[in-house]
Design an enzyme around this catalytic site. Structure first.
Site, PDB file in Angstrom:
ATOM      1  N   GLY A 133      26.321 -28.929  31.225  1.00 52.40           N
ATOM      2  CA  GLY A 133      27.459 -29.301  30.391  1.00 52.40           C
ATOM      3  C   GLY A 133      27.887 -28.178  29.476  1.00 52.40           C
ATOM      4  O   GLY A 133      27.343 -27.072  29.516  1.00 52.40           O
ATOM      5  N   GLY A 186      28.581 -26.012  26.079  1.00 50.83           N
ATOM      6  CA  GLY A 186      27.777 -25.683  24.911  1.00 50.83           C
ATOM      7  C   GLY A 186      28.152 -26.527  23.714  1.00 50.83           C
ATOM      8  O   GLY A 186      27.289 -27.034  22.993  1.00 50.83           O
ATOM      9  N   SER A 187      29.470 -26.695  23.512  1.00 46.88           N
ATOM     10  CA  SER A 187      29.923 -27.414  22.325  1.00 46.88           C
ATOM     11  C   SER A 187      29.522 -28.892  22.382  1.00 46.88           C
ATOM     12  O   SER A 187      29.467 -29.553  21.337  1.00 46.88           O
ATOM     13  CB  SER A 187      31.436 -27.288  22.197  1.00 46.88           C
ATOM     14  OG  SER A 187      32.039 -27.727  23.405  1.00 46.88           O
ATOM     15  N   LYS A 226      19.516 -26.812  29.255  1.00 48.39           N
ATOM     16  CA  LYS A 226      20.979 -26.772  29.392  1.00 48.39           C
ATOM     17  C   LYS A 226      21.398 -25.351  29.768  1.00 48.39           C
ATOM     18  O   LYS A 226      21.493 -24.469  28.912  1.00 48.39           O
ATOM     19  CB  LYS A 226      21.689 -27.180  28.102  1.00 48.39           C
ATOM     20  CG  LYS A 226      23.184 -27.391  28.349  1.00 48.39           C
ATOM     21  CD  LYS A 226      24.080 -26.932  27.239  1.00 48.39           C
ATOM     22  CE  LYS A 226      24.568 -25.544  27.335  1.00 48.39           C
ATOM     23  NZ  LYS A 226      25.460 -25.190  28.449  1.00 48.39           N
ATOM     24  N   GLU A 256      29.304  -5.128  21.923  1.00 50.60           N
ATOM     25  CA  GLU A 256      28.734  -5.336  23.255  1.00 50.60           C
ATOM     26  C   GLU A 256      29.877  -5.571  24.246  1.00 50.60           C
ATOM     27  O   GLU A 256      30.690  -6.465  24.066  1.00 50.60           O
ATOM     28  CB  GLU A 256      27.824  -6.570  23.210  1.00 50.60           C
ATOM     29  CG  GLU A 256      27.051  -6.785  24.478  1.00 50.60           C
ATOM     30  CD  GLU A 256      26.174  -8.025  24.404  1.00 50.60           C
ATOM     31  OE1 GLU A 256      26.668  -9.086  23.966  1.00 50.60           O
ATOM     32  OE2 GLU A 256      25.007  -7.930  24.801  1.00 50.60           O
ATOM     33  N   CYS A 266      21.898  -7.849  28.690  1.00 55.67           N
ATOM     34  CA  CYS A 266      21.855  -7.850  27.216  1.00 55.67           C
ATOM     35  C   CYS A 266      21.245  -6.562  26.679  1.00 55.67           C
ATOM     36  O   CYS A 266      21.619  -6.093  25.618  1.00 55.67           O
ATOM     37  CB  CYS A 266      21.076  -9.056  26.719  1.00 55.67           C
ATOM     38  SG  CYS A 266      19.502  -9.245  27.562  1.00 55.67           S
ATOM     39  N   GLY A 276      24.967 -28.512  24.159  1.00 55.61           N
ATOM     40  CA  GLY A 276      24.198 -27.612  23.302  1.00 55.61           C
ATOM     41  C   GLY A 276      24.154 -28.134  21.881  1.00 55.61           C
ATOM     42  O   GLY A 276      23.105 -28.140  21.227  1.00 55.61           O
ATOM     43  N   GLU A 329      17.672 -15.276  21.032  1.00 56.74           N
ATOM     44  CA  GLU A 329      17.654 -14.027  21.813  1.00 56.74           C
ATOM     45  C   GLU A 329      19.115 -13.682  22.046  1.00 56.74           C
ATOM     46  O   GLU A 329      19.799 -14.360  22.831  1.00 56.74           O
ATOM     47  CB  GLU A 329      16.981 -14.252  23.176  1.00 56.74           C
ATOM     48  CG  GLU A 329      15.601 -14.882  23.100  1.00 56.74           C
ATOM     49  CD  GLU A 329      14.527 -13.923  22.619  1.00 56.74           C
ATOM     50  OE1 GLU A 329      14.765 -12.696  22.660  1.00 56.74           O
ATOM     51  OE2 GLU A 329      13.463 -14.413  22.203  1.00 56.74           O
TER      52      GLU A 329
HETATM   53  P1  NAD Z   1      27.174 -17.927  25.037  1.00 58.63           P
HETATM   54  O1  NAD Z   1      26.665 -17.872  23.637  1.00 58.63           O
HETATM   55  O2  NAD Z   1      28.597 -18.159  25.255  1.00 58.63           O
HETATM   56  O3  NAD Z   1      26.413 -19.102  25.818  1.00 58.63           O
HETATM   57  C1  NAD Z   1      25.008 -19.173  25.880  1.00 58.63           C
HETATM   58  C2  NAD Z   1      24.612 -20.635  26.000  1.00 58.63           C
HETATM   59  O4  NAD Z   1      24.928 -21.306  24.777  1.00 58.63           O
HETATM   60  C3  NAD Z   1      25.370 -21.381  27.097  1.00 58.63           C
HETATM   61  O5  NAD Z   1      24.508 -22.305  27.731  1.00 58.63           O
HETATM   62  C4  NAD Z   1      26.456 -22.090  26.310  1.00 58.63           C
HETATM   63  O6  NAD Z   1      26.966 -23.229  26.954  1.00 58.63           O
HETATM   64  C5  NAD Z   1      25.702 -22.448  25.042  1.00 58.63           C
HETATM   65  N1  NAD Z   1      26.556 -22.715  23.869  1.00 58.63           N
HETATM   66  C6  NAD Z   1      27.783 -22.227  23.614  1.00 58.63           C
HETATM   67  N2  NAD Z   1      28.235 -22.743  22.448  1.00 58.63           N
HETATM   68  C7  NAD Z   1      27.266 -23.546  21.960  1.00 58.63           C
HETATM   69  C8  NAD Z   1      27.132 -24.368  20.798  1.00 58.63           C
HETATM   70  N3  NAD Z   1      28.101 -24.477  19.897  1.00 58.63           N
HETATM   71  N4  NAD Z   1      25.985 -25.061  20.617  1.00 58.63           N
HETATM   72  C9  NAD Z   1      24.987 -24.954  21.512  1.00 58.63           C
HETATM   73  N5  NAD Z   1      25.065 -24.233  22.649  1.00 58.63           N
HETATM   74  C10 NAD Z   1      26.190 -23.527  22.864  1.00 58.63           C
HETATM   75  O7  NAD Z   1      26.648 -16.618  25.755  1.00 58.63           O
HETATM   76  P2  NAD Z   1      26.914 -16.162  27.267  1.00 58.63           P
HETATM   77  O8  NAD Z   1      28.301 -15.633  27.347  1.00 58.63           O
HETATM   78  O9  NAD Z   1      26.471 -17.210  28.221  1.00 58.63           O
HETATM   79  O10 NAD Z   1      25.846 -14.978  27.388  1.00 58.63           O
HETATM   80  C11 NAD Z   1      26.111 -13.683  27.040  1.00 58.63           C
HETATM   81  C12 NAD Z   1      25.396 -13.302  25.770  1.00 58.63           C
HETATM   82  O11 NAD Z   1      24.006 -13.565  25.906  1.00 58.63           O
HETATM   83  C13 NAD Z   1      25.487 -11.815  25.516  1.00 58.63           C
HETATM   84  O12 NAD Z   1      25.708 -11.566  24.160  1.00 58.63           O
HETATM   85  C14 NAD Z   1      24.118 -11.307  25.927  1.00 58.63           C
HETATM   86  O13 NAD Z   1      23.729 -10.104  25.342  1.00 58.63           O
HETATM   87  C15 NAD Z   1      23.249 -12.439  25.509  1.00 58.63           C
HETATM   88  N6  NAD Z   1      21.974 -12.394  26.209  1.00 58.63           N
HETATM   89  C16 NAD Z   1      20.848 -12.082  25.505  1.00 58.63           C
HETATM   90  C17 NAD Z   1      19.622 -12.012  26.159  1.00 58.63           C
HETATM   91  C18 NAD Z   1      18.364 -11.682  25.422  1.00 58.63           C
HETATM   92  O14 NAD Z   1      17.303 -11.865  25.992  1.00 58.63           O
HETATM   93  N7  NAD Z   1      18.425 -11.220  24.191  1.00 58.63           N
HETATM   94  C19 NAD Z   1      19.563 -12.248  27.535  1.00 58.63           C
HETATM   95  C20 NAD Z   1      20.717 -12.563  28.219  1.00 58.63           C
HETATM   96  C21 NAD Z   1      21.934 -12.635  27.536  1.00 58.63           C
END
Ligand code: NAD
Length: 473
Positions: free
Chosen positions: A201, A203-204, A170, A379, A279, A207, A245
């Site tokens: 789709g 996340g909410s 996803k 961040e 990140c 995911g 991550e």
């Molecule tokens: P996000 O948490 O908004 O979304 C990440 C993913 O999670 C998306 O696919 C989203 O649809 C899904 N998601 C959102 N809510 C969810 C839920 N309730 N249940 C399950 N899935 C859900 O993050 P983003 O804005 O897409 O990414 C940015 C963040 O990611 C930053 O904090 C960045 O540092 C971090 N990041 C970390 C790494 C790493 O390797 N540590 C790499 C890239 C990005």
């Protein structure tokens, strides 16, 4: 105009059973770039059922069969280079050269590296009459963010397939194009039906359905701390493994003997690159007080000469941020810095001149930042540097570790023993000294609130393996 009306489930492109259509806009122009079908819970159920069925035979494939499969995927990935580059540029607004040199290249390397790792990975070890076996854990749900839309799905998928798991991917809804190209690659490479499934789709919805699904055995999640908490909570009911991550606020410690050109190269690559949406960005820059002026003399002209604009034009260094929301977030933090009394050296609020239509920002440098300011603790995910001065290396290490995050660290210094000593004291999962070449196969992950997982290479494979002991063999 891209038009994707289907999801990839059980080896075929299928209409969602339940869902909506999302219109995406080009971050550089604001124009509609495509429409993507988003699935619902019923589609997750179909995809997980397909992955569960496929697991029965895929988990029993030989090492050689999986190596051959990963190499076929890598060959096909390479053949689709231009499509992957265009997809990343369209969804993220990333300059083409970076989409090719970083995003596509990093995605490809994951499949090649997983094939290599598999050649020597020890699945079985014998301790006297006790055999310890590593076996594929089952169905893996892969949830990925938008900032590395090619690498993240590729890294997780490659490790999971190498381990013998089947997957449901996803991707972030803001950046689904490269994952759709990835699904096409899987299909063309002959990945057996159900082994790889793609459900786009929210996340909410998707995911959450994946995280709570009783037939999903592991969730590999990359993204924000808020979403990780929801994933972990949903997953807890079935005691499934969750590897996270998350974000960072990584320090760059510029030591008193540092070559300042190397220091600035690091900042331009890792903090200003990808328009700061990294990140592991070194967003806290620790500079010896006595070298601040000298550092700014090297830094500022280089930041001000970055060419910002059309990601499809040759020579562009910096494209827009991905969305209007991300633009607002970065503006908010720039204002926070000003309100807290940090000194604005270059950049600042608003859009660069003549770039009104996309989500463009000005690369920004603040000095006189103290580590308790919001811009030094949260961040930002944009090209905003917070320069903090220090008086002793001891103090610098203290400031570097004074954060709830621990994803990465950067040390710039000429005396390598001194640089290595500082690297050993930084509480983070990945520390880069000077301009050391990045290793895409070394374990990637964070300390503290930057998550609990380790991706890529043998460590990445371990996340998809269970341990079994067989006595008497
Ligand atoms: P996000 O948490 O908004 O979304 C990440 C993913 O999670 C998306 O696919 C989203 O649809 C899904 N998601 C959102 N809510 C969810 C839920 N309730 N249940 C399950 N899935 C859900 O993050 P983003 O804005 O897409 O990414 C940015 C963040 O990611 C930053 O904090 C960045 O540092 C971090 N990041 C970390 C790494 C790493 O390797 N540590 C790499 C890239 C990005």
């Amino acid at each position: 105009m891209r038009e994707y009306t289907k999801l990839y489930i059980d080896g075929a492109w299928r209409e969602p059973e339940q869902g909506t259509v999302l219109e995406l806009t080009d971050p550089a122009t604001g124009e509609v770039s495509g429409r993507v079908a988003l699935g619902g819970e019923a589609d997750v159920n179909r995809a997980v059922a397909a992955a569960r069925r496929a697991f029965v035979s895929y988990s029993r494939t030989s090492r050689e069969e999986r190596i051959a499969l990963l190499e076929r995927i890598a060959d096909e990935y390479e053949r689709r280079a231009d499509d992957m580059v265009e997809a990343v540029t369209a969804e993220l607004g990333c300059p083409r050269a970076l989409s090719r040199g970083m995003h596509f290249a990093a995605g490809l390397i994951q499949f090649r590296a997983a094939a290599e790792v598999l050649k020597t990975f020890e699945f079985v070890s014998q301790r006297g009459a006790t055999q310890v076996r590593k076996e594929p854990i089952g169905v893996a749900a892969l949830i990925t963010p938008w900032n590395f839309p090619a690498l993240q799905p590729a890294g997780k998928t490659a490790s999971a397939l190498a381990a013998g798991c089947t997957v449901v991917l996803k991707p972030a809804q803001l950046a689904p194009y490269s994952s759709i190209v990835l699904a096409e690659i899987m299909e063309a490479a002959g990945v057996p039906a159900g082994v790889f499934n793609l459900v786009n789709g929210r996340g909410s919805v998707i995911g959450n359905a994946l995280s709570s699904h009783p037939d999903v055995d592991v969730v590999s999640f990359t993204g924000s701390a808020d979403a990780a908490l929801q994933v972990s909570t949903a997953a807890a009911k079935t005691s499934k493994r969750v590897a996270t991550e998350l974000g960072g606020k990584s320090p760059q410690v510029i030591l008193p003997d540092a070559d300042l050109n190397v220091a600035v190269d690091t900042a331009l690559t890792w903090l200003m690159g990808n328009t700061g949406q990294i990140c592991s960005a070194p967003s806290r820059t620790l500079v010896p007080r006595e070298r601040l002026e000298e550092f700014l003399e090297v830094l500022v002209p280089r930041v001000e000469s970055l060419k910002i604009g059309d990601p499809r034009e040759d020579g562009t260094h910096m494209g827009p941020l991905i969305s209007a929301e991300q633009w607002q977030t970065v503006q908010h933090y720039i204002q926070e810095g000003l309100d807290a009394g940090a000194t604005l050296v270059t950049g600042g609020p608003g859009k660069p001149d003549g770039l009104d239509s996309g989500h463009f920002v000005k690369p920004t440098v603040f000095t006189r930042v103290t580590n308790d300011m919001t811009i030094a603790q949260e961040e930002i995910f944009g090209p905003v540097m917070s320069v903090i001065t220090y008086d002793s290396v001891e103090e610098a290490v203290g400031i570097a570790n004074d954060t709830r995050y621990g994803l990465a660290g950067y040390v710039t210094g000429t005396d390598l023993d001194a640089a290595r000593d500082v690297a050993s004291r930084i509480q983070a999962g990945y520390v880069i000294i000077n301009d050391a070449e990045f290793d895409w196969t070394a374990p990637w992950g964070g300390y503290k609130e930057s998550g609990n997982g380790r991706e890529w290479g043998p460590d990445g494979m371990n996340e998809y393996l269970e341990t079994k002991v067989v006595l008497g063999s």
